[in-house]
Design a protein around this motif. Structure first.
Motif, mmCIF file in Angstrom:
data_model
loop_
_atom_site.group_PDB
_atom_site.id
_atom_site.type_symbol
_atom_site.label_atom_id
_atom_site.label_comp_id
_atom_site.label_asym_id
_atom_site.label_seq_id
_atom_site.Cartn_x
_atom_site.Cartn_y
_atom_site.Cartn_z
ATOM 1 N N GLY A 70 0.737 -1.157 -0.168
ATOM 2 C CA GLY A 70 -0.001 0.080 0.119
ATOM 3 C C GLY A 70 0.867 1.204 0.021
ATOM 4 N N VAL A 71 0.028 2.099 0.286
ATOM 5 C CA VAL A 71 1.024 3.738 0.125
ATOM 6 C C VAL A 71 0.825 4.262 1.844
ATOM 7 N N VAL A 72 1.773 5.034 1.842
ATOM 8 C CA VAL A 72 1.901 5.482 3.527
ATOM 9 C C VAL A 72 1.365 6.891 3.330
ATOM 10 N N GLU A 73 0.381 7.117 4.060
ATOM 11 C CA GLU A 73 -0.128 8.474 4.588
ATOM 12 C C GLU A 73 -0.086 8.648 5.876
ATOM 13 N N ASP A 74 0.555 9.632 6.645
ATOM 14 C CA ASP A 74 0.562 10.046 7.993
ATOM 15 C C ASP A 74 0.671 8.732 8.776
ATOM 16 N N GLY A 75 1.720 7.708 8.317
ATOM 17 C CA GLY A 75 1.948 6.691 9.020
ATOM 18 C C GLY A 75 1.164 5.425 8.832
ATOM 19 N N ASP A 76 0.104 5.541 8.212
ATOM 20 C CA ASP A 76 -0.718 4.387 7.852
ATOM 21 C C ASP A 76 -0.666 4.043 6.426
ATOM 22 N N VAL A 77 -0.625 2.659 6.446
ATOM 23 C CA VAL A 77 -0.568 2.041 5.044
ATOM 24 C C VAL A 77 -2.194 1.871 4.579
ATOM 25 N N VAL A 78 -2.020 2.554 3.259
ATOM 26 C CA VAL A 78 -3.548 2.460 2.798
ATOM 27 C C VAL A 78 -3.528 2.197 1.304
ATOM 28 N N ALA A 91 4.652 1.160 0.857
ATOM 29 C CA ALA A 91 5.087 0.022 1.838
ATOM 30 C C ALA A 91 5.138 -1.132 0.999
ATOM 31 N N ILE A 92 6.185 -1.882 1.336
ATOM 32 C CA ILE A 92 6.438 -3.064 0.665
ATOM 33 C C ILE A 92 7.049 -4.186 1.499
ATOM 34 N N ASP A 93 6.890 -5.531 1.075
ATOM 35 C CA ASP A 93 7.434 -6.582 1.798
ATOM 36 C C ASP A 93 9.007 -6.753 1.086
ATOM 37 N N LEU A 94 9.831 -7.207 2.331
ATOM 38 C CA LEU A 94 11.236 -7.147 1.825
ATOM 39 C C LEU A 94 11.743 -8.471 1.793
ATOM 40 N N THR A 95 12.815 -8.692 0.733
ATOM 41 C CA THR A 95 13.354 -9.937 0.811
ATOM 42 C C THR A 95 14.931 -9.469 1.068
ATOM 43 N N GLN A 96 15.695 -10.722 0.725
ATOM 44 C CA GLN A 96 17.341 -10.565 1.185
ATOM 45 C C GLN A 96 17.957 -10.382 -0.244
ATOM 46 N N VAL A 97 18.970 -9.473 0.133
ATOM 47 C CA VAL A 97 19.679 -8.872 -1.133
ATOM 48 C C VAL A 97 21.175 -9.052 -0.559
ATOM 49 N N PRO A 98 21.515 -10.289 -0.529
ATOM 50 C CA PRO A 98 23.080 -10.794 -0.176
ATOM 51 C C PRO A 98 24.206 -9.858 -1.186
ATOM 52 N N ASP A 99 25.429 -9.675 -0.391
ATOM 53 C CA ASP A 99 26.430 -9.451 -1.123
ATOM 54 C C ASP A 99 26.654 -10.149 -2.522
ATOM 55 N N LEU A 100 27.203 -9.324 -3.571
ATOM 56 C CA LEU A 100 27.832 -10.080 -4.657
ATOM 57 C C LEU A 100 29.200 -9.734 -4.914
ATOM 58 N N PRO A 101 29.990 -10.209 -4.332
ATOM 59 C CA PRO A 101 31.520 -10.092 -4.418
ATOM 60 C C PRO A 101 31.750 -10.123 -6.033
ATOM 61 N N ASN A 102 32.922 -9.446 -6.338
ATOM 62 C CA ASN A 102 33.420 -9.362 -7.676
ATOM 63 C C ASN A 102 34.994 -9.251 -8.000
ATOM 64 N N GLU A 103 35.477 -9.607 -8.815
ATOM 65 C CA GLU A 103 36.980 -9.432 -9.141
ATOM 66 C C GLU A 103 36.918 -8.626 -10.449
ATOM 67 N N GLY A 104 36.916 -7.290 -10.763
ATOM 68 C CA GLY A 104 36.809 -6.739 -12.022
ATOM 69 C C GLY A 104 35.715 -6.993 -12.409
ATOM 70 N N ARG A 105 35.316 -7.516 -13.771
ATOM 71 C CA ARG A 105 33.803 -7.706 -14.119
ATOM 72 C C ARG A 105 33.413 -9.209 -13.821
ATOM 73 N N GLU A 106 34.191 -9.873 -13.159
ATOM 74 C CA GLU A 106 33.677 -11.163 -12.794
ATOM 75 C C GLU A 106 33.010 -11.140 -11.330
ATOM 76 N N TYR A 107 31.748 -11.896 -11.406
ATOM 77 C CA TYR A 107 30.892 -11.564 -10.384
ATOM 78 C C TYR A 107 30.374 -12.889 -9.757
ATOM 79 N N ASP A 108 30.493 -13.012 -8.501
ATOM 80 C CA ASP A 108 30.337 -14.444 -7.869
ATOM 81 C C ASP A 108 28.927 -14.717 -7.522
ATOM 82 N N TYR A 109 28.207 -15.245 -8.465
ATOM 83 C CA TYR A 109 26.606 -15.624 -7.934
ATOM 84 C C TYR A 109 26.455 -16.761 -7.173
#
Length: 339
Positions: A70-78, A91-109
């Motif tokens: 919902g949207v937040v107005e005066d502290g309430d979610v409506v 207002a949103i549900d949150l999920t996890q966003v872990p670190d994404l290590p990298n060496e240069g342009r190589e990323y460790d998924y």
């Protein structure tokens, strides 16, 4: 969280449970992956929040799961309809966003997914295209024949596609990288790539139909999704003038207006950005901005006013509600054409 909105955490997500938080939208804008630009566009944040909320509620009504609360107005979610003024916070549900290590342009998924379990933001952007407008990256990467189009080269006007194209790009790498389906599937983790594409096509259908009802053409857009206990849910923000490209009577109604304006008025900076990205790729460096020798200049006041009217009038037209004090969309578009 991003260059144009702030991120608040009320209850952090865990491996087993979603958390709670919110996006707080700002009037900042970003083009060419630069991050926050020198100016702010009045009421841009509220227009994006309102459009995003409207679309999330539309998706939920069509059975598409999302992280929206919902949207937040005066502290309430409506719900958006119960908000007395254009909202700035969602207002949103949150999920996890872990670190994404990298060496240069190589990323460790593998590290990303080992830490994420089955509650994580899928580190992909899913792009859908209904039309190939001027400025689309598809024109640089492919030929018309690749999509069954009977052109030897891309024409100077927009080209409609018989069937939407769905593509995948990286989300958390320093620069967005186009992915083939096999690599996208690996980066998605336990989330099924076919299911992810199906969700994207359904979102595209719903946003396209809503745009048509408002007299707009939905050209292309993207979604981001979270994966939670076997279900894919649409996350981030959907169907706004920053995430998607719309047009009205042949004129762009999206952030593309600002991109093209910078190309015309600040070509040295745009060229420097392109050169820095190319150099970073060649040298296997993630931080391309450190290689850029130019910085963007502020926009003229009249350009900012035109952009404000574009966002606000467009939000009014798309939602069918008078959320903002703005000129008719035809007048706002006329001002864009005169830039």
């Amino acid at each position: 969280m991003t260059s144009v909105k702030e991120f608040r955490i009320e209850e952090a997500a865990t491996n087993d449970d979603l958390g709670e938080g919110s996006f707080v939208f700002t009037d900042a804008y970003s083009v060419f992956d630069w991050g926050q630009m020198p100016d702010q566009i009045p009421e841009k944040g509220a227009s994006l929040c309102a459009m995003g909320a409207f679309n999330f509620e539309l998706l939920e009504s069509e059975g598409v799961p999302t992280h929206y609360r919902g949207v937040v107005e005066d502290g309430d979610v409506v719900p958006l309809a119960e908000s007395s003024r254009p909202p700035w916070e969602m207002a949103i549900d949150l999920t996890q966003v872990p670190d994404l290590p990298n060496e240069g342009r190589e990323y460790d998924y593998d590290h990303y997914h080992d830490a994420a379990g089955e509650n994580y933001l899928i580190p992909l952007e899913v792009v859908f295209r209904n039309r190939v407008p001027v400025g689309s990256s598809l024109r640089r990467r492919t030929d018309p024949a690749d999509h069954g189009l009977e052109f030897e080269s891309w024409p100077e006007e927009a080209v409609d596609l018989a069937e939407p194209i769905v593509e995948f790009t990286t989300k958390y790498e320093e620069g967005d990288r186009q992915l083939d389906r096999e690599e996208a599937d690996a980066i998605a983790g336990v989330a099924d790539i076919d299911d992810l594409e199906s969700v994207a096509r359904e979102v595209n259908r719903i946003v396209t139909e809503q745009a048509e009802s408002a007299g707009l053409v939905h050209e292309d857009g993207k979604i981001e999704c979270l994966y939670y206990q076997g279900e894919i849910r649409v996350a981030d923000v959907v169907g706004t003038f920053d995430e998607n490209r719309f047009s009205y009577e042949g004129t762009q109604l999206s952030k593309e207006v600002l991109r093209q304006h910078h190309k015309r008025t600040q070509p040295e900076w745009v060229q420097a950005v392109e050169a820095a990205k190319a150099e970073a790729k060649q040298e296997d460096v993630a931080d391309w901005k450190s290689l850029c020798e130019e910085t963007p200049e502020p926009l003229e006041e009249g350009v900012l006013e035109t952009a404000r009217d574009l966002y606000c009038a467009g939000a009014n037209a798309y939602t069918g509600q008078e959320l903002f004090d703005a000129p008719p969309l035809s007048s706002a578009i006329g001002a864009v054409q005169r830039l």
